[in-house]
Structure formats: C-alpha cells, structure tokens
Design an enzyme around this catalytic site. Structure first.
Site, PDB file in Angstrom:
ATOM      1  N   ARG A 102       0.832  -1.305   0.155  1.00  0.00           N
ATOM      2  CA  ARG A 102      -0.042  -0.010   0.113  1.00  0.00           C
ATOM      3  C   ARG A 102       0.898   1.363   0.044  1.00  0.00           C
ATOM      4  O   ARG A 102       0.517   2.300  -0.017  1.00  0.00           O
ATOM      5  CB  ARG A 102      -0.919   0.054   1.054  1.00  0.00           C
ATOM      6  N   VAL A 105       6.017   2.818  -3.490  1.00  0.00           N
ATOM      7  CA  VAL A 105       6.803   1.819  -4.227  1.00  0.00           C
ATOM      8  C   VAL A 105       5.935   0.586  -4.406  1.00  0.00           C
ATOM      9  O   VAL A 105       5.922  -0.219  -5.554  1.00  0.00           O
ATOM     10  CB  VAL A 105       8.141   1.439  -3.986  1.00  0.00           C
ATOM     11  N   GLY A 106       5.458  -0.048  -3.037  1.00  0.00           N
ATOM     12  CA  GLY A 106       4.805  -1.311  -3.441  1.00  0.00           C
ATOM     13  C   GLY A 106       3.354  -1.461  -4.164  1.00  0.00           C
ATOM     14  O   GLY A 106       3.220  -2.261  -4.952  1.00  0.00           O
ATOM     15  N   SER A 154      17.785   3.126  -0.076  1.00  0.00           N
ATOM     16  CA  SER A 154      17.752   4.431  -0.367  1.00  0.00           C
ATOM     17  C   SER A 154      19.003   4.806  -0.533  1.00  0.00           C
ATOM     18  O   SER A 154      20.007   4.304  -0.029  1.00  0.00           O
ATOM     19  CB  SER A 154      17.218   5.166   0.916  1.00  0.00           C
ATOM     20  N   SER A 155      19.016   5.952  -1.227  1.00  0.00           N
ATOM     21  CA  SER A 155      20.399   6.708  -1.719  1.00  0.00           C
ATOM     22  C   SER A 155      21.056   7.348  -0.560  1.00  0.00           C
ATOM     23  O   SER A 155      22.016   7.924  -0.501  1.00  0.00           O
ATOM     24  CB  SER A 155      19.902   7.722  -2.778  1.00  0.00           C
ATOM     25  N   CYS A 156      20.296   7.571   0.598  1.00  0.00           N
ATOM     26  CA  CYS A 156      20.719   8.146   1.648  1.00  0.00           C
ATOM     27  C   CYS A 156      21.730   7.502   2.563  1.00  0.00           C
ATOM     28  O   CYS A 156      22.182   7.884   3.491  1.00  0.00           O
ATOM     29  CB  CYS A 156      19.508   8.716   2.831  1.00  0.00           C
ATOM     30  N   TYR A 202      17.904   6.235   9.561  1.00  0.00           N
ATOM     31  CA  TYR A 202      17.333   5.626   8.459  1.00  0.00           C
ATOM     32  C   TYR A 202      18.497   4.925   7.652  1.00  0.00           C
ATOM     33  O   TYR A 202      18.268   3.951   7.151  1.00  0.00           O
ATOM     34  CB  TYR A 202      16.443   6.681   7.663  1.00  0.00           C
ATOM     35  N   LYS A 232      19.092   1.217   6.418  1.00  0.00           N
ATOM     36  CA  LYS A 232      19.222   0.399   5.065  1.00  0.00           C
ATOM     37  C   LYS A 232      20.447  -0.411   4.809  1.00  0.00           C
ATOM     38  O   LYS A 232      20.278  -1.146   4.011  1.00  0.00           O
ATOM     39  CB  LYS A 232      18.812   1.637   4.130  1.00  0.00           C
ATOM     40  N   PRO A 243      17.285   3.175  -4.587  1.00  0.00           N
ATOM     41  CA  PRO A 243      16.639   4.161  -5.460  1.00  0.00           C
ATOM     42  C   PRO A 243      17.092   5.718  -4.985  1.00  0.00           C
ATOM     43  O   PRO A 243      17.243   5.947  -3.813  1.00  0.00           O
ATOM     44  CB  PRO A 243      15.131   3.953  -5.337  1.00  0.00           C
ATOM     45  N   THR A 244      17.116   6.312  -5.993  1.00  0.00           N
ATOM     46  CA  THR A 244      17.256   7.623  -5.869  1.00  0.00           C
ATOM     47  C   THR A 244      15.959   8.442  -5.310  1.00  0.00           C
ATOM     48  O   THR A 244      14.837   7.816  -4.891  1.00  0.00           O
ATOM     49  CB  THR A 244      17.686   8.731  -6.969  1.00  0.00           C
ATOM     50  N   HIS A 262       8.755  13.868   2.189  1.00  0.00           N
ATOM     51  CA  HIS A 262       9.872  14.252   1.347  1.00  0.00           C
ATOM     52  C   HIS A 262       9.698  15.768   0.795  1.00  0.00           C
ATOM     53  O   HIS A 262       8.449  16.143   0.528  1.00  0.00           O
ATOM     54  CB  HIS A 262      10.414  13.086   0.397  1.00  0.00           C
ATOM     55  N   TRP A 311      12.136  25.625   3.116  1.00  0.00           N
ATOM     56  CA  TRP A 311      13.311  25.402   4.015  1.00  0.00           C
ATOM     57  C   TRP A 311      14.454  25.565   3.270  1.00  0.00           C
ATOM     58  O   TRP A 311      14.740  25.241   2.016  1.00  0.00           O
ATOM     59  CB  TRP A 311      13.135  24.171   4.648  1.00  0.00           C
ATOM     60  N   ARG A 330      19.097  17.571  -6.140  1.00  0.00           N
ATOM     61  CA  ARG A 330      18.375  16.270  -6.081  1.00  0.00           C
ATOM     62  C   ARG A 330      18.132  15.773  -7.369  1.00  0.00           C
ATOM     63  O   ARG A 330      17.766  16.409  -8.384  1.00  0.00           O
ATOM     64  CB  ARG A 330      17.308  16.471  -5.135  1.00  0.00           C
TER      65      ARG A 330
END
Length: 318
Positions: free
Chosen positions: A13, A16-17, A108-110, A137, A141, A164-165, A180, A203, A210
């Site tokens: 839900r 991505v899923g 995640s790219s982080c 986070y 990952k 993923p980016t 995000h 902000w 990005r």
C-alpha cells in the site's frame, strides 16, 4: 518469475509497493500475496515466520519501510532505526528459512556518505560519515544491504538490493510533517495557489541538488531485475535513478509553473539544507539493460493530477 509464481509484496500500500503491484498485475502476474499492517505486523518476528510458513512465497519484493523527510527523520530517529531494522531482519531471515527463490530489498540513496563524490557509485558505500539528519534511517538501510549480502554468502540465497534515488508519484506521502521534498512542495504550492498567498516559504537556501525518479519507473526497474538477473549479477547492490539532478530552487519553480502559482518564493535560510548533492551513478543499471522513461515534468504533472484528484474525491465523498 513466471506469471503464476507466488509473489509477496511487502508494503503493497506504500508508494513503491503499490506501483510494483500495479505493474505486476498489468504484466499478467496472477498469484500476488499482500497483507496490510493490521493483518501482518512486519516488526513482529513470530507473526512474520507464521506468515511465511503458511503462504510460502517464492519471490519477495521488500518495499515495506518507515519513511519520511528531514523533519520526520530528525524528530523520530529511534523509530526510524528500530522499525526498519526489525522489518528487514524479520522478512530477510524468514525468506531464507522458508526457501524464497529470490528477494529484492529496496534501500535508499541516503546510505551514501554526506560528502560522497558525485555522482555516487555503489563502491562509495561506507567510505565517509552519513548525513546527520537521516543517519538512523540510513544505518537501517545499510544493515538491510549487508543482511542480503551475508545471507547470500553463508546460505547461498538469491537476495538482491537496489538503491533508488528520490522517488515520487502516485500514493506518495503529502503530510508536511513527514513527507519528502517533492510531495511537500506540490502540496505547499497547491495550497498557496488556492488560498491566493502572495509568497511561499521553503526550507534552506534552495541550492542543494537532488535527483528524482518517478515511482512507476522504479517499479519497472525492480521487475526488470527480478525477471532477468540474480544477486550475483549486480555485485551486492545497484543504484536506480535517472543520472541527472536539479536544484531545489529549480524544482520549486518547475512545480510552481505546473501548479500555476504566481507568487514569490522565499527561502528560510535558518532551516537545514541537508546533503548538498545527491546524484546517483547509474552506469551499472544501464549495463543491465534498463533506463528511466518518464520525464520530470511529465512525472510531476501526473503526480499533481493524482493529488488534486484524490483531494477532490474526498470532498465529494464527504
């Protein structure tokens, strides 16, 4: 995978899923297994083991995660590291115990160091300090990547990881406290427009760069890998992105143009920018025969239409 393979989508839900589910269904896959959080709490090890023992999925897309933007990550770091570690460990371990043929873990790219060279190559993992605002986070990952790697080494499993980016699109989170940057900007510009605000405050400085990938492209890439490759083909993990970035200021102007907002954009420089640049090197994925297809403008337009349509449908139903 064949069209009758038993496929479990963890997090069906989420953004991505749900996209992976739509793509699989449209491609003719007929044996999909999906459970809501109320039906299966993935942080509960016994519940996860019972599910795998009963359902016996052959393939797993691990898209379930606790996610959020700078504000959410900074405010709730304990929840971000704990819940993501538990989800990953439970699902990956159960996939090994109950004989899953192939698993795809979404990272995640982080995960990359805050000051990693740009564009970021897969080998830059763990070569420097992480961005402090999403460290919890990111560590979770990274642990998921290494879980897949070491289960493959020790047990001969076929668990692959993809990084993923920044993703956006249908079913994104538009809550300003936890979202995000992309959905937050779409909502802010939309509300500024309908409320006739003369300015919108964002902000930071607007200078960070990005990269953005539409979630339907992400789903397409994941299924491409699951259908055609094994973990040994991608050398631990693979970046998924578009290979080009944009400043937050340029993004804000683009969204303002799409939304039709004509006021002034003001930047609150007392707020954090986050990582100066996040651009993925997608050479490895290019070599695996896949590239993104949806342009940024088209993707934002599609997302904005979905967002406003969803809001309008809520108003009508009330």
């Amino acid at each position: 995978m064949d069209k009758k393979s038993r496929i479990y989508i963890a997090g069906h839900r989420g953004m991505v899923g749900s996209s992976i589910k739509r793509k699989l269904e449209s491609s003719g896959y007929t044996n999909l297994v999906c459970k809501t959080h109320d039906e299966l709490d993935l942080t509960d090890q016994q519940a996860v083991n019972n599910f795998f023992e009963t359902e016996r999925p052959e393939y797993v897309f691990l898209a379930a995660a606790k996610v959020g933007g700078i504000l959410a990550n900074s405010t709730y770091p304990a929840e971000f590291i704990y819940e993501n570690l538990m989800i990953e460990a439970n699902v990956i371990n159960a996939s090994n115990v109950y004989g899953v043929k192939k698993l795809l873990f979404l990272g995640s790219s982080c995960i990359y160091p805050k000051l990693a060279p740009q564009p970021m190559k897969e080998e830059y993992l763990l070569t420097g300090e992480l961005e402090s605002t999403n460290e919890a986070y990111a560590i979770a990952k990274i642990a998921g990547i290494r879980l897949c790697k070491h289960y493959n080494q020790q047990y001969g499993t076929n668990f692959m990881s993809v990084m993923p980016t920044n993703l956006y699109g249908q079913n994104d989170n538009f809550n300003l406290e936890t979202s995000h940057v992309m959905p937050a900007l779409i909502r802010k510009f939309h509300e500024a427009k309908i409320n006739d605000k003369s300015e919108i405050v964002l902000w930071g400085t607007g200078s960070p760069r990005r990269e953005f990938l539409h979630v339907d492209d992400m789903a397409d890439a994941c299924i491409h890998l699951m259908e055609n490759y094994d973990a040994s083909d991608i050398d631990e993990f693979v970046n998924i992105g578009v290979g080009k970035d944009i400043t937050i200021h340029e993004l804000a102007e683009l969204i303002g143009d799409i939304v039709g907002y004509e006021g002034e954009i003001v930047y609150d420089t007392s707020k954090p920018d986050g990582t100066p640049q996040k651009l993925l090197d997608v050479g490895r994925m290019d070599g695996l025969g896949w590239e993104a297809k949806i342009s940024l403008r088209d993707g934002i337009m599609q997302t904005y239409e979905w967002y406003t349509g969803k809001k309008e449908s809520k108003i009508i139903s009330q």
